[in-house]
Design a protein around this motif. Structure first.
Motif, PDB file in Angstrom:
ATOM      1  N   SER A  53       6.978  -2.724  -9.503  1.00 34.61           N
ATOM      2  CA  SER A  53       6.190  -1.786  -8.701  1.00 34.61           C
ATOM      3  C   SER A  53       6.601  -1.845  -7.244  1.00 34.61           C
ATOM      4  O   SER A  53       6.932  -2.910  -6.707  1.00 34.61           O
ATOM      5  CB  SER A  53       4.702  -2.112  -8.816  1.00 34.61           C
ATOM      6  OG  SER A  53       4.245  -1.932 -10.135  1.00 34.61           O
ATOM      7  N   GLY A  54       6.565  -0.683  -6.594  1.00 37.17           N
ATOM      8  CA  GLY A  54       6.824  -0.620  -5.170  1.00 37.17           C
ATOM      9  C   GLY A  54       5.599  -1.028  -4.372  1.00 37.17           C
ATOM     10  O   GLY A  54       4.553  -1.369  -4.928  1.00 37.17           O
ATOM     11  N   ALA A  55       5.732  -0.982  -3.053  1.00 37.64           N
ATOM     12  CA  ALA A  55       4.657  -1.438  -2.169  1.00 37.64           C
ATOM     13  C   ALA A  55       3.395  -0.606  -2.320  1.00 37.64           C
ATOM     14  O   ALA A  55       2.288  -1.118  -2.140  1.00 37.64           O
ATOM     15  CB  ALA A  55       5.127  -1.420  -0.714  1.00 37.64           C
ATOM     16  N   ASP A  56       3.530   0.675  -2.644  1.00 40.45           N
ATOM     17  CA  ASP A  56       2.331   1.503  -2.774  1.00 40.45           C
ATOM     18  C   ASP A  56       1.435   0.996  -3.905  1.00 40.45           C
ATOM     19  O   ASP A  56       0.237   0.744  -3.708  1.00 40.45           O
ATOM     20  CB  ASP A  56       2.692   2.984  -2.977  1.00 40.45           C
ATOM     21  CG  ASP A  56       3.705   3.206  -4.085  1.00 40.45           C
ATOM     22  OD1 ASP A  56       4.210   2.221  -4.670  1.00 40.45           O
ATOM     23  OD2 ASP A  56       4.000   4.382  -4.365  1.00 40.45           O
ATOM     24  N   THR A  57       2.004   0.815  -5.091  1.00 40.20           N
ATOM     25  CA  THR A  57       1.218   0.321  -6.220  1.00 40.20           C
ATOM     26  C   THR A  57       0.751  -1.114  -5.985  1.00 40.20           C
ATOM     27  O   THR A  57      -0.411  -1.461  -6.275  1.00 40.20           O
ATOM     28  CB  THR A  57       2.045   0.380  -7.517  1.00 40.20           C
ATOM     29  OG1 THR A  57       2.464   1.729  -7.740  1.00 40.20           O
ATOM     30  CG2 THR A  57       1.227  -0.083  -8.706  1.00 40.20           C
ATOM     31  N   TYR A  58       1.616  -1.949  -5.440  1.00 36.27           N
ATOM     32  CA  TYR A  58       1.275  -3.353  -5.223  1.00 36.27           C
ATOM     33  C   TYR A  58       0.088  -3.492  -4.271  1.00 36.27           C
ATOM     34  O   TYR A  58      -0.893  -4.194  -4.574  1.00 36.27           O
ATOM     35  CB  TYR A  58       2.480  -4.105  -4.672  1.00 36.27           C
ATOM     36  CG  TYR A  58       2.185  -5.555  -4.338  1.00 36.27           C
ATOM     37  CD1 TYR A  58       2.169  -6.521  -5.341  1.00 36.27           C
ATOM     38  CD2 TYR A  58       1.917  -5.949  -3.025  1.00 36.27           C
ATOM     39  CE1 TYR A  58       1.893  -7.849  -5.050  1.00 36.27           C
ATOM     40  CE2 TYR A  58       1.632  -7.277  -2.723  1.00 36.27           C
ATOM     41  CZ  TYR A  58       1.620  -8.220  -3.741  1.00 36.27           C
ATOM     42  OH  TYR A  58       1.333  -9.526  -3.445  1.00 36.27           O
ATOM     43  N   TYR A  59       0.147  -2.823  -3.121  1.00 39.61           N
ATOM     44  CA  TYR A  59      -0.934  -2.985  -2.142  1.00 39.61           C
ATOM     45  C   TYR A  59      -2.188  -2.203  -2.522  1.00 39.61           C
ATOM     46  O   TYR A  59      -3.286  -2.559  -2.098  1.00 39.61           O
ATOM     47  CB  TYR A  59      -0.435  -2.633  -0.741  1.00 39.61           C
ATOM     48  CG  TYR A  59       0.500  -3.694  -0.209  1.00 39.61           C
ATOM     49  CD1 TYR A  59       0.023  -4.948   0.154  1.00 39.61           C
ATOM     50  CD2 TYR A  59       1.866  -3.464  -0.133  1.00 39.61           C
ATOM     51  CE1 TYR A  59       0.883  -5.948   0.597  1.00 39.61           C
ATOM     52  CE2 TYR A  59       2.732  -4.453   0.310  1.00 39.61           C
ATOM     53  CZ  TYR A  59       2.234  -5.691   0.673  1.00 39.61           C
ATOM     54  OH  TYR A  59       3.086  -6.685   1.105  1.00 39.61           O
ATOM     55  N   TYR A  60      -2.023  -1.187  -3.349  1.00 38.83           N
ATOM     56  CA  TYR A  60      -3.219  -0.533  -3.914  1.00 38.83           C
ATOM     57  C   TYR A  60      -3.982  -1.540  -4.781  1.00 38.83           C
ATOM     58  O   TYR A  60      -5.210  -1.684  -4.649  1.00 38.83           O
ATOM     59  CB  TYR A  60      -2.825   0.688  -4.744  1.00 38.83           C
ATOM     60  CG  TYR A  60      -3.900   1.117  -5.708  1.00 38.83           C
ATOM     61  CD1 TYR A  60      -5.068   1.725  -5.248  1.00 38.83           C
ATOM     62  CD2 TYR A  60      -3.773   0.869  -7.073  1.00 38.83           C
ATOM     63  CE1 TYR A  60      -6.078   2.087  -6.128  1.00 38.83           C
ATOM     64  CE2 TYR A  60      -4.775   1.228  -7.955  1.00 38.83           C
ATOM     65  CZ  TYR A  60      -5.919   1.841  -7.484  1.00 38.83           C
ATOM     66  OH  TYR A  60      -6.916   2.194  -8.350  1.00 38.83           O
ATOM     67  N   LYS A  61      -3.271  -2.235  -5.645  1.00 37.67           N
ATOM     68  CA  LYS A  61      -3.920  -3.214  -6.521  1.00 37.67           C
ATOM     69  C   LYS A  61      -4.512  -4.368  -5.714  1.00 37.67           C
ATOM     70  O   LYS A  61      -5.593  -4.874  -6.038  1.00 37.67           O
ATOM     71  CB  LYS A  61      -2.926  -3.719  -7.566  1.00 37.67           C
ATOM     72  CG  LYS A  61      -2.529  -2.655  -8.589  1.00 37.67           C
ATOM     73  CD  LYS A  61      -1.538  -3.187  -9.602  1.00 37.67           C
ATOM     74  CE  LYS A  61      -1.187  -2.126 -10.641  1.00 37.67           C
ATOM     75  NZ  LYS A  61      -0.194  -2.614 -11.628  1.00 37.67           N
ATOM     76  N   VAL A  75      -9.757   2.368  -0.237  1.00 38.06           N
ATOM     77  CA  VAL A  75      -8.487   3.026  -0.548  1.00 38.06           C
ATOM     78  C   VAL A  75      -8.682   4.529  -0.377  1.00 38.06           C
ATOM     79  O   VAL A  75      -9.708   5.081  -0.778  1.00 38.06           O
ATOM     80  CB  VAL A  75      -8.023   2.709  -1.985  1.00 38.06           C
ATOM     81  CG1 VAL A  75      -6.706   3.399  -2.284  1.00 38.06           C
ATOM     82  CG2 VAL A  75      -7.896   1.205  -2.194  1.00 38.06           C
ATOM     83  N   ALA A  76      -7.698   5.187   0.214  1.00 44.78           N
ATOM     84  CA  ALA A  76      -7.783   6.633   0.430  1.00 44.78           C
ATOM     85  C   ALA A  76      -6.427   7.268   0.170  1.00 44.78           C
ATOM     86  O   ALA A  76      -5.398   6.591   0.108  1.00 44.78           O
ATOM     87  CB  ALA A  76      -8.251   6.926   1.859  1.00 44.78           C
ATOM     88  N   GLY A  77      -6.428   8.598   0.008  1.00 48.43           N
ATOM     89  CA  GLY A  77      -5.194   9.365  -0.193  1.00 48.43           C
ATOM     90  C   GLY A  77      -5.094  10.487   0.807  1.00 48.43           C
ATOM     91  O   GLY A  77      -6.115  11.036   1.240  1.00 48.43           O
ATOM     92  N   LEU A  78      -3.873  10.858   1.165  1.00 47.52           N
ATOM     93  CA  LEU A  78      -3.645  11.928   2.135  1.00 47.52           C
ATOM     94  C   LEU A  78      -3.679  13.309   1.502  1.00 47.52           C
ATOM     95  O   LEU A  78      -3.797  14.313   2.206  1.00 47.52           O
ATOM     96  CB  LEU A  78      -2.297  11.716   2.834  1.00 47.52           C
ATOM     97  CG  LEU A  78      -2.207  10.502   3.765  1.00 47.52           C
ATOM     98  CD1 LEU A  78      -0.756  10.237   4.144  1.00 47.52           C
ATOM     99  CD2 LEU A  78      -3.062  10.709   5.008  1.00 47.52           C
ATOM    100  N   ASP A 138      -4.400   9.846  -4.448  1.00 43.01           N
ATOM    101  CA  ASP A 138      -5.369   8.966  -5.094  1.00 43.01           C
ATOM    102  C   ASP A 138      -4.662   8.146  -6.171  1.00 43.01           C
ATOM    103  O   ASP A 138      -4.381   8.645  -7.268  1.00 43.01           O
ATOM    104  CB  ASP A 138      -6.487   9.820  -5.702  1.00 43.01           C
ATOM    105  CG  ASP A 138      -7.609   8.996  -6.317  1.00 43.01           C
ATOM    106  OD1 ASP A 138      -7.350   7.865  -6.752  1.00 43.01           O
ATOM    107  OD2 ASP A 138      -8.740   9.492  -6.367  1.00 43.01           O
ATOM    108  N   MET A 139      -4.366   6.891  -5.873  1.00 39.84           N
ATOM    109  CA  MET A 139      -3.581   6.060  -6.787  1.00 39.84           C
ATOM    110  C   MET A 139      -4.327   5.776  -8.082  1.00 39.84           C
ATOM    111  O   MET A 139      -3.717   5.675  -9.150  1.00 39.84           O
ATOM    112  CB  MET A 139      -3.188   4.754  -6.098  1.00 39.84           C
ATOM    113  CG  MET A 139      -2.226   3.904  -6.899  1.00 39.84           C
ATOM    114  SD  MET A 139      -0.609   4.694  -7.182  1.00 39.84           S
ATOM    115  CE  MET A 139       0.106   4.584  -5.536  1.00 39.84           C
TER     116      MET A 139
END
Length: 285
Positions: A144-152, A161-164, A68-69
């Motif tokens: 920021s990496g792709a995870d933070t960038y595409y979360y935003k 948005v979901a988390g594993l 969960d970002m």
């Protein structure tokens, strides 16, 4: 023995199989999702992201990350993580490692004009992450990496948005690193600090050139051989928990963009192999 730091860094980034981007289209029948990866932090010169990531994002309805970002970025969660990375039972780091190694850690702090004994209450994982943060700041690795960038981007455009895994699970995997093996873990960590820039450049190069064979040989195989507990807990067990969730996503018409780390994707226990073994079509983009 290769670097334990390179192994940990590889868990936070993803790479393609001899291709130009770290992104795959996974499909079976009429349904599909996108499976890609991220390096958690980048230098300014490493941007922008490959266009295929933007295209996959535009085609997706949901962005799925390791955890969960929103909670991960919350200051309260950061305080909780700091607590988990510190001893809470009266132990001190200098009681867990040799006096020689503790002295060398203090010399590292002195060389970077920081206060000695800053590590005294930290667990091995806390020391490692703090040292990495120091080196990243010194090297200007702050994007920021792709995870933070595409979360935003997902939040800004109203995508789901979901988390594993839960934030509690996510933090516990990191906090336990080096427990029971403090001397060897921190010796390797200290020895690796001078190589941080070289290792990060290698990681980005793998990302851009798709040298999965090199990554698997230098990081995944070495971690499996020399750090079997880390390999099992950080990779194999999490892959086994994530895989059924990814399979469920592939049964629905909804299109997801799933971003996880490189070491989760490649190798004999990687998610890509698990998908291939189950008959899914894997197409690099």
């Amino acid at each position: 023995m290769k670097s334990v730091i390179s192994a940990i860094l590889a868990i936070c980034c993803a790479f393609p199989v001899w291709a130009e981007t770290a992104l795959w289209k996974v499909s079976k029948g009429d349904t599909h999702l996108y499976l890609g990866g991220t390096i958690h932090l980048l230098a300014p010169e490493d941007l922008p992201f490959p266009k295929a990531f933007d295209q996959a994002f535009e085609s997706s309805e949901t962005v799925v990350l390791e955890t969960d970002m929103q909670k991960l970025l919350d200051p309260q969660t950061q305080l909780m993580l700091m607590s988990q990375l510190s001893y809470q039972d009266g132990r001190l780091l200098n009681q867990q490692i040799s006096s020689q190694l503790y002295s060398e850690l203090n010399q590292y702090l002195k060389d970077r004009q920081l206060m000695p004994n800053m590590f005294i209450g930290m667990k091995p994982a806390g020391v490692m992450l703090t040292m990495l943060a120091i080196e990243f700041q010194r090297l200007g690795i702050s994007e920021s990496g792709a995870d933070t960038y595409y979360y935003k981007q997902a939040v800004a455009t109203g995508r789901k948005v979901a988390g594993l895994e839960s934030i509690e699970q996510h933090m516990s995997f990191i906090a336990e690193l080096g427990e029971g093996n403090e001397e060897r873990f921190l010796r390797q960590t200290l020895d690796d600090m001078a190589k941080t820039e070289t290792m990060m450049r290698s990681m980005v190069r793998y990302w851009k050139t798709g040298d999965v064979a090199g990554l698997e040989r230098e990081v995944v195989n070495d971690m499996k051989m020399n750090y079997p507990r880390v390999y099992r807990s950080l990779l194999v067990e999490r892959n086994e928990r994530w895989f059924p969730q990814i399979q469920t996503m592939l049964k629905s018409a909804e299109i997801e963009l799933v971003l996880v780390g490189a070491a989760h994707l490649i190798g004999p226990d990687g998610i890509l192999k698990m998908l291939r073994d189950q008959g899914y079509k894997i197409e690099q983009l």
